[in-house]
Design a protein around this motif. Sequence first.
Motif, PDB file in Angstrom:
ATOM      1  N   ILE A  52       0.596  12.849   0.642  1.00 13.48           N
ATOM      2  CA  ILE A  52       0.654  11.320   0.432  1.00 13.48           C
ATOM      3  C   ILE A  52       1.487  10.545   0.483  1.00 13.48           C
ATOM      4  CG2 ILE A  52      -0.034   9.859  -1.465  1.00 13.48           C
ATOM      5  CD1 ILE A  52      -2.150  11.897  -2.378  1.00 13.48           C
ATOM      6  N   ALA A  53       2.670  11.437   0.402  1.00 15.68           N
ATOM      7  CA  ALA A  53       4.323  10.522   0.012  1.00 15.68           C
ATOM      8  C   ALA A  53       4.853  10.476   1.900  1.00 15.68           C
ATOM      9  CB  ALA A  53       5.207  10.986  -0.165  1.00 15.68           C
ATOM     10  N   LEU A  54       4.177  10.867   2.775  1.00  4.21           N
ATOM     11  CA  LEU A  54       4.907  10.662   4.351  1.00  4.21           C
ATOM     12  C   LEU A  54       3.993   9.562   4.396  1.00  4.21           C
ATOM     13  CD1 LEU A  54       5.593  12.424   6.497  1.00  4.21           C
ATOM     14  CD2 LEU A  54       3.839  13.319   6.822  1.00  4.21           C
ATOM     15  N   ILE A  55       2.179   9.714   4.596  1.00  7.33           N
ATOM     16  CA  ILE A  55       1.362   8.084   4.649  1.00  7.33           C
ATOM     17  C   ILE A  55       2.319   7.343   4.208  1.00  7.33           C
ATOM     18  CG2 ILE A  55      -0.709   7.119   4.421  1.00  7.33           C
ATOM     19  CD1 ILE A  55      -1.833   9.950   3.987  1.00  7.33           C
ATOM     20  N   ALA A  56       2.905   6.838   2.784  1.00 10.22           N
ATOM     21  CA  ALA A  56       3.786   6.146   2.135  1.00 10.22           C
ATOM     22  C   ALA A  56       4.661   5.734   3.099  1.00 10.22           C
ATOM     23  CB  ALA A  56       3.265   6.125   0.932  1.00 10.22           C
ATOM     24  N   LEU A  57       5.775   6.953   3.423  1.00  7.68           N
ATOM     25  CA  LEU A  57       6.914   6.327   4.332  1.00  7.68           C
ATOM     26  C   LEU A  57       6.456   5.947   5.641  1.00  7.68           C
ATOM     27  CD1 LEU A  57       9.773   7.037   4.529  1.00  7.68           C
ATOM     28  CD2 LEU A  57       9.930   9.199   5.185  1.00  7.68           C
ATOM     29  N   THR A  58       5.553   6.872   6.501  1.00  3.88           N
ATOM     30  CA  THR A  58       4.719   5.862   7.779  1.00  3.88           C
ATOM     31  C   THR A  58       4.233   4.514   7.082  1.00  3.88           C
ATOM     32  OG1 THR A  58       4.417   7.883   8.081  1.00  3.88           O
ATOM     33  CG2 THR A  58       3.641   6.159   9.372  1.00  3.88           C
TER      34      THR A  58
ATOM     35  N   GLY B   2      11.037  -1.505   2.179  1.00  6.77           N
ATOM     36  CA  GLY B   2      12.028  -0.430   2.158  1.00  6.77           C
ATOM     37  C   GLY B   2      11.509   0.349   0.709  1.00  6.77           C
ATOM     38  N   GLY B   3      10.669  -0.998   0.166  1.00  7.86           N
ATOM     39  CA  GLY B   3      10.266  -0.326  -1.440  1.00  7.86           C
ATOM     40  C   GLY B   3       9.163   0.369  -1.448  1.00  7.86           C
ATOM     41  N   ALA B   4       8.818   0.615  -0.139  1.00  4.40           N
ATOM     42  CA  ALA B   4       7.792   1.855   0.043  1.00  4.40           C
ATOM     43  C   ALA B   4       8.248   3.279   0.817  1.00  4.40           C
ATOM     44  CB  ALA B   4       6.480   1.459   1.226  1.00  4.40           C
ATOM     45  N   VAL B   5       9.349   2.496   0.889  1.00  4.22           N
ATOM     46  CA  VAL B   5      10.376   4.390   1.472  1.00  4.22           C
ATOM     47  C   VAL B   5      10.710   4.914   0.542  1.00  4.22           C
ATOM     48  CG1 VAL B   5      12.083   5.253   2.701  1.00  4.22           C
ATOM     49  CG2 VAL B   5      10.656   3.016   4.220  1.00  4.22           C
ATOM     50  N   ALA B   6      11.733   3.792  -0.661  1.00  2.00           N
ATOM     51  CA  ALA B   6      11.969   4.678  -1.986  1.00  2.00           C
ATOM     52  C   ALA B   6      11.272   4.640  -3.143  1.00  2.00           C
ATOM     53  CB  ALA B   6      12.367   3.119  -2.640  1.00  2.00           C
ATOM     54  N   ALA B   7       9.639   4.256  -2.609  1.00  7.45           N
ATOM     55  CA  ALA B   7       8.314   5.133  -3.847  1.00  7.45           C
ATOM     56  C   ALA B   7       8.596   5.963  -2.942  1.00  7.45           C
ATOM     57  CB  ALA B   7       7.178   3.609  -3.655  1.00  7.45           C
ATOM     58  N   ALA B   8       8.388   6.199  -2.193  1.00  7.44           N
ATOM     59  CA  ALA B   8       7.891   8.007  -0.855  1.00  7.44           C
ATOM     60  C   ALA B   8       9.052   8.642  -1.816  1.00  7.44           C
ATOM     61  CB  ALA B   8       7.862   7.271   0.739  1.00  7.44           C
TER      62      ALA B   8
ATOM     63  N   LEU C 140       0.983  -1.119  -0.295  1.00  2.00           N
ATOM     64  CA  LEU C 140       0.455   0.074  -0.361  1.00  2.00           C
ATOM     65  C   LEU C 140       0.512   1.088  -0.102  1.00  2.00           C
ATOM     66  CD1 LEU C 140      -2.696   1.423  -0.110  1.00  2.00           C
ATOM     67  CD2 LEU C 140      -2.682   0.727   2.600  1.00  2.00           C
ATOM     68  N   GLY C 141       1.527   0.867   1.240  1.00  2.00           N
ATOM     69  CA  GLY C 141       2.773   2.290   0.528  1.00  2.00           C
ATOM     70  C   GLY C 141       3.280   2.377  -0.691  1.00  2.00           C
ATOM     71  N   ILE C 142       3.874   1.401  -1.507  1.00  2.00           N
ATOM     72  CA  ILE C 142       4.026   1.592  -3.090  1.00  2.00           C
ATOM     73  C   ILE C 142       3.198   2.611  -3.430  1.00  2.00           C
ATOM     74  CG2 ILE C 142       5.290   0.076  -4.523  1.00  2.00           C
ATOM     75  CD1 ILE C 142       6.348  -1.987  -2.841  1.00  2.00           C
TER      76      ILE C 142
END
Length: 412
Positions: free
Chosen positions: A60-66, A81-87, A33-35
């Motif tokens: 939105i990116a902050l939510i993805a990072l969380t 890690g993929g979600a952090v990178a996507a954020a 979901l973060g990605i």
Amino acid sequence: MSGTESIVKGLRSSGGEPGADGPVTRERWLGWLGIALGLIAFLITLPPFEVRTAVPSYLIALIALTLGVSSILGGEKRVGGGAVAAALFGALGAFAASHSGVSHLEVVVSWSALTAAMLRYATPLTFAALGGLVSERSGVVNIALEGMMLMGAFFAAYGADKTGSWVGGLLIGMLAGMALAAIHAIFAISLRSDQIVVGTGLNFLALGLTGYMYVDTYGANGTPDNLPSVPEVNLPTDSLGFIGQAISQLNLLVWGSLVAVVLVWIVVFRSRLGLRLRSVGENPRAAETVGISVFAIRYGAVIASGALAALGGAFLSIGFVHSFSQNMTAGRGFIALAALIFGRWRPGGLLAATLLFGFSSALAQRLPEFSPQLATLFQALPYVLTLIAVAGVVGRSTPPAADGVPYTREGK
């Protein structure tokens, strides 16, 4: 239950099926979901949305990072890690897009043109990756996909020129790919040679052979301008939005590649022949004990992979650029292997990988609109994205158990 079915069922119950990762956890869902949110943060700044401030994207990116951090803390380090990178990608992309001119954005991000180009770039990779799937599911590593594509590309152009028909070109191209695959099969299966070494040698053989024949046949003039080409398929779908516009005029082989994905899935995963193929790739000794000819299955699979890879090369020469040039496959066979690993030896997964590579290739052709000086650098984008996708998000994949292992009959 037949003996073959018993073997495959046993392999599945023991976790031997390639790509098996166990149940999907809540943390993994959060990571995915973060990605998705990271990508959405970028997309809302592009046409047709064109939000001209990056603030909503940052939120939105902050939510993805969380979500990514939560996934990592829950033990899903790779997807998290993929979600952090996507954020981070979403936030940086939104910043760049919101500071770019609208005219430039509308030229680069034309979704119908990008989708059509994505399908065209993905087609040769899809055919080659399907060839790799059939071969490796039988237990034979086929690193010679690059050479088989090149043989298909040259001999399809040669055949179309000599027969005056694109159908003749396709048939001759496929036969050339199958011939190279047969050599691979003899060395890998009967002579039990190292499959990586043989495949590498065959790639060089194909490069030299097609280069020599191209120069000897066409010289400095190149292939004829009136080379018969695989026809386009025109559909009345322009009124169906950007998807309809994208598919309104595509080459016949583009549709053929999508049909091939379905056919390979049916044959490999929903037929008796597919059960035998997979059992040979997982446990050839057990397969032989129930009467399956390991050598016959592997020979057939490797030669079929040559035909599929050659179709990918044929699309390049008589379906896409309508000519042949030396080494025109340019490493696409190796990208197809990466797509096969990304897709975990399954047709749907490899199709997603080839579409990703196709989209990045299409995007790389348009990015010089922003900076012509960086045009050469942008050409590396597909390879970088493929590397990130395969090594970063997918991680280690498990191939068929007997993949790359030569088989010796008992008593031989």
